[in-house]
Enzyme design. Structure first.
Site, PDB file in Angstrom:
ATOM      1  N   LYS A   1      20.405  51.422 -79.836  1.00 20.25           N
ATOM      2  CA  LYS A   1      20.100  49.660 -79.312  1.00 20.25           C
ATOM      3  C   LYS A   1      20.065  49.722 -77.958  1.00 20.25           C
ATOM      4  CE  LYS A   1      23.545  46.822 -80.192  1.00 20.25           C
ATOM      5  NZ  LYS A   1      24.967  45.928 -80.758  1.00 20.25           N
TER       6      LYS A   1
ATOM      7  N   GLU B   1      23.617  29.952-104.389  1.00 21.02           N
ATOM      8  CA  GLU B   1      23.373  28.109-103.647  1.00 21.02           C
ATOM      9  C   GLU B   1      22.833  29.008-102.416  1.00 21.02           C
ATOM     10  OE1 GLU B   1      26.371  29.240-105.119  1.00 21.02           O
ATOM     11  OE2 GLU B   1      25.759  28.324-107.521  1.00 21.02           O
TER      12      GLU B   1
ATOM     13  N   PHE C   1      29.797  23.168-105.944  1.00 18.17           N
ATOM     14  CA  PHE C   1      29.318  24.198-105.060  1.00 18.17           C
ATOM     15  C   PHE C   1      28.339  24.306-104.339  1.00 18.17           C
ATOM     16  CE2 PHE C   1      29.031  25.189-110.428  1.00 18.17           C
ATOM     17  CZ  PHE C   1      31.076  25.267-110.042  1.00 18.17           C
TER      18      PHE C   1
ATOM     19  N   GLN D   1      35.697  22.705-110.895  1.00 18.08           N
ATOM     20  CA  GLN D   1      34.186  21.825-110.497  1.00 18.08           C
ATOM     21  C   GLN D   1      34.265  20.709-109.927  1.00 18.08           C
ATOM     22  OE1 GLN D   1      32.651  24.480-112.775  1.00 18.08           O
ATOM     23  NE2 GLN D   1      34.610  24.974-112.524  1.00 18.08           N
TER      24      GLN D   1
END
Lengths: 619, 619
Positions: free
Chosen positions: B244, B361, B386, B422
């Site tokens: 860095k 997802e 979801f 759900q």
């Protein structure tokens, strides 16, 4: 062990497994929905665990020495409940209430049942939460418990699983064991890796955990694996090759059976295959007696008081430090930005209770949930924008009835040069839409400290939104009066105020500038709605009545779902919507870019100048 | 290659690297904020890439043969912009406008710049999006481009990175190369793995990609690695050990320099160390000429029409199938639940454009964003609950000015037995709070088909909320009249309606039952607010005027942030809040459990029976 003893043990395991299979089928067939085949694949694994390895006092679920078992594959709830039946925790009658209205046996497990630590059913969450429980056991409680989590293979595609194993490996959590039920079949077909156990083992090993690869239907192999897992000096993952629907020939390893129940005739055939199983209670292992060492009694935190401008994020950190000194049950987690959120200040008083979660917000939220399972008081922080990363975990935390405190820093366009990727402009909407949540947004450092104190006492999911920039100190007195559901009038307050400006956080300071500028011409009431949820409806109604319904809401947030929506909803609920004669809503409506904080507040139309104009327009 | 040629090439690389370092320092020092040290660590990697390997037509950023370069470590924007300067895409003057109000060079890259595919800055997103670009290039476009992504080491703690590499490996994306800039230092201190390159290599390999481990400051090694990466027959990850702040002695590998700029004097010293660098344009490699094969002209989709009850999720799948047949640019992604969302129906007409994303997802949303970069029209689906998993990706997609379509199925308590894990009860709040979003919620199958058609044409982020249960068909005519921002009156509609019930999706059917029951006593107007955002303000205002301001909003969603808030905000914005004389808001307010859909609608207080009571109360 003598061969007879071994055979006896394996015979017992087989008997338990048969009962688990039969009960999983019976309850799901009775319900007409649920996941019997996903239960059957793991029945042998769980049979061996529950009578051979899990140390659990079923009469005292809160016994601090109890092992923890978290079904990350929450859809295998028939198996989970069948376990409870086999352990004698529930009756056969209750088992048969599965998925019915009013039953504690919901479609996916929730802590409505005292033996369930957390709600699962959103895949990829149970394992990371189990890591949190293990982390608390190792580093804070020094408890003897072991944490077991049953994980499906489909959910291994979730990145959160690997965040969890990464942390288990990094922290060398010898008290953690994941059991991968590799049944090869997902919901709609084969998984990505099917039965490539070597691939799973390589991943597990690369993430710092010890893989133990077995046939998940070989009872002796399972027994040995679980024994090895408990004795290992690091985190372990039992990778078990299984058959979905194992034990029932006509569903075994068959596609098209995910989430499908057997009808009455199919169930009869299945139970015949499994064998005649009278449902009974089996002996299980109790934990060794253990009491957590007594903690020092909590003291009243000594909040720092501020006179000069200080960023609320800095006050958050210093309040955590005060809490850390006062209470031994507070833990702090941060997502590798503790020098920005200032959570790092907690290390000054309680370094051993600070958890660096690196840039893994899902794991951070999961670990917080895991730690509150064992009675700790977690505060977790990152940039408010990145809290969105953990939304599914926060949503599920509410279903888990978890008590966690979240702090999102660097809210709104007022962060300045970093630009929109770092600006939280949707966090109020997100956090308001969490069941039972508390949403707080302080505008000065003294207020921040007191709100942090209130959060420590508050149940459910509470959220604090902090600001990057230093803000002036508004509050020097009545600091003990801040309350969840409260507000404070910071300008005006007379019955003849002409307009009320409702703001919170950074925009309070803009509203005050506007009110002071307008003082000679328009008497403005400025309401600090620091409690965004629950909001102080009484104060809003009073403002409506005083001003003849002239309201201006100003927020450093998108126009949707934040303070503006909260104010209108509260007034409508209170039945005074019709008294809102004029309403201005200053919020962020165009995509911001980079610039100085003041420039961006102005460009977004939420600076003092715009408030002045809006207020004039409401007269 | 002759030694002289090699030396010439390496000399050129070194010259470019010097300029990149100098420019990264100059622009960040001028801005007074930004990340010069995170730029310096990757300067050598990017110098070699940009003049030796990236095939890019800087004059024509939309050239379909162009390689793609995505800075997953978006905070290294000074380096990204210095690259653009070195390629001649921007002037030195523009470079020096970095982070200033009005500049295209924002704190983190956004597609306001034509050479930037997507906004980055929320870590762990650029790599998964790059996977999406590569996936489209390989499987849909069969394009010659290579996708490069520069990834920081801190962000490797994000699970989404491993979702991305998992998919790159599974799909054997030979056109994908990630470059890990392993500079060992995160924001607040060392990373988890620091310089343990072997650990990174093992993870990369276990996830199906080929690791190429190098010294990230050895120009010849970088050159060879990038060459090997382009020629590999699978996905590659260049794991580069870097320092860095490399090149500036007093910041090199030092803690405490993350996100800090050099002051004027420090910058002077740094530039002296780097050497005198006149800022100039370097020759780069053009892509081979290539045109995408012509696609068949889009046809008008042949929507199925429905008469019998059908679930809107099923109609979604069938509408995708119609779109797939009509247009060659539509692609569909699903998170391993395509037999529930019914996205699988798309395979019937366009199997080669269906992408199974497994239970990932975040990667699903990222891949959708990546695919729209190259002009495709992605639809991505999972259970609406979801979608919360991908909120950070959706938020960032808006900053990317991406055009993506999302469908969340199984919304609300009406899913029934599966229970709250759900049930999406916060998705409307989440999606309303996305900048420029469109939020649609159909109540019947014919309407669903037409809304899917509108989504295909719609820019920005659009979202469709579908229902698990079959719902009756309401619409047989005027199907072409559905529009974004529209609504439909399905009961009443006369100027003397007594009460207006505003609903959408499943609750429309409850509202109709209630209105029909009340018909003899109370004339009820039922408004189908299928376009939740933008909402049909004119229709709401008309209802207020007709009913004397008697409104009842009914939604299968938490009370916060959904339809109720949207209605109130629209009416307040329209200046008619004071005409709302009576307001009832039926929404989900207690944590649901399992039960039958009708039982749960009733238990939540949003069934016809409750609407009847509420409407009576408004009279």
């Amino acid at each position: 062990m003598a061969i007879a003893r071994v055979e006896e043990k394996l015979g017992l395991y087989a008997e338990v497994a048969r009962q688990l299979r039969a009960d999983a089928i019976r309850c799901s067939t009775a319900a007409g929905s649920g996941h019997p085949t996903s239960s059957l694949s793991a029945a042998d694994l769980m049979a061996v665990l529950i009578v051979g390895h899990l140390r659990y006092d079923w009469k005292t679920p809160k016994n601090p020495a109890n092992d923890h078992l978290i079904f990350s594959k929450g859809h295998a709830s028939p198996l989970n409940y069948a376990l409870f039946r086999a352990a004698g925790a529930i009756t056969d009658q209750e088992l048969m209430s599965f998925r019915k209205l009013g039953s504690r046996l919901e479609g996916h497990p929730t802590p409505v049942l005292p033996w369930v630590d957390v709600a699962t059913g959103s895949l990829g969450q149970g394992l990371p939460i189990a890591v949190g429980v293990a982390l608390a056991g190792k580093r804070v409680l020094r408890a003897p418990y072991h944490v077991w989590t049953l994980t499906g293979d489909s959910e291994l595609a979730e990145g959160s699983i690997w965040e969890g194993l990464d942390h288990a490996g990094h922290e060398r959590l010898a008290n953690f064991t994941a059991i991968f039920d590799v049944n090869r079949l997902g919901q709609r077909g084969p998984t990505e890796l099917e039965w490539n156990l070597d691939a799973y083992a390589a991943r597990v090993r690369a993430f710092g955990c010890e893989p133990i690869v077995i046939d998940g239907h070989d009872l002796a192999a399972i027994d040995a694996a679980l024994e090895r897992a408990r004795r290992a000096d690091g985190p372990t993952v039992v990778i078990a090759r299984t058959l979905k629907g194992k034990g029932v020939s006509f569903v075994e390893d068959k596609e098209g059976w995910h989430g499908k129940t057997l009808d009455a005739e199919q169930a009869r055939r299945a139970l015949a295959e499994i064998g005649d199983v009278p449902s009974r209670t089996f002996p299980t292992l109790a934990p060794e007696p253990w009491q957590a060492p007594a903690r020092p009694a909590p003291r009243r935190p000594e909040w720092k008081t501020y006179g000069e401008p200080v960023a609320t994020r800095k006050a958050y950190g210093e309040a955590l430090a005060a809490l850390g000194a006062a209470r031994a049950d507070v833990v702090v987690l941060d997502g590798e930005v503790s020098n920005s959120t200032h959570a790092e200040d907690f290390k000054k008083t309680a370094a051993d209770r600070f958890f660096e979660m690196y840039i893994a917000e899902q794991q951070m939220a999961a670990a917080a949930v895991g730690m509150q399972v064992v009675g700790l008081i977690p505060f977790a922080s990152t940039f408010a924008a990145f809290m969105t990363r953990a939304f599914d975990f926060i949503r599920m935390a509410a279903i888990s009835r978890a008590n966690i405190r979240l702090c999102g820093s660097h809210a709104g366009v007022s962060i300045g040069e970093d630009g929109p990727s770092q600006m939280a402009l949707e966090d109020l909407a997100m956090m308001r839409a969490v069941h039972g949540s508390t949403v707080l947004y302080p505008c000065d450092a003294n207020q921040t400290a007191r709100l942090v104190g209130l959060m420590a006492e508050q149940g459910g999911i509470s959220y604090l939104r902090t600001t990057r920039e230093k803000t002036p100190i508004l509050y020097a007195d009545r600091l003990d009066d801040f309350r969840i559901g409260g507000s404070r009038v910071v300008r005006g307050g007379r019955p003849d105020d002409a307009v009320a400006v409702i703001a919170a956080g950074i925009t309070i300071h803009e509203a005050i500038k506007a009110a002071d500028e307008l003082k000679q011409t328009i008497p403005v009431r400025v309401i600090d709605a620091y409690s965004v949820k629950p909001i102080d409806t009484a104060a809003l109604v009073d403002a409506v009545k005083a001003t003849g319904g002239r309201l201006c809401v100003v927020e450093d947030h998108w126009a949707e779902g934040g303070l503006g929506d909260a104010v209108l909803a509260a007034l409508a609920e209170a039945g005074v919507a019709h008294q809102i004669t004029r309403f201005a809503h200053l919020a962020v409506r165009e995509m911001p870019a980079s610039g100085k904080p003041a420039e961006l507040l102005d460009a977004a139309g939420i600076s003092a100048r715009h408030i002045v104009t809006a207020v004039r327009g409401l007269r």
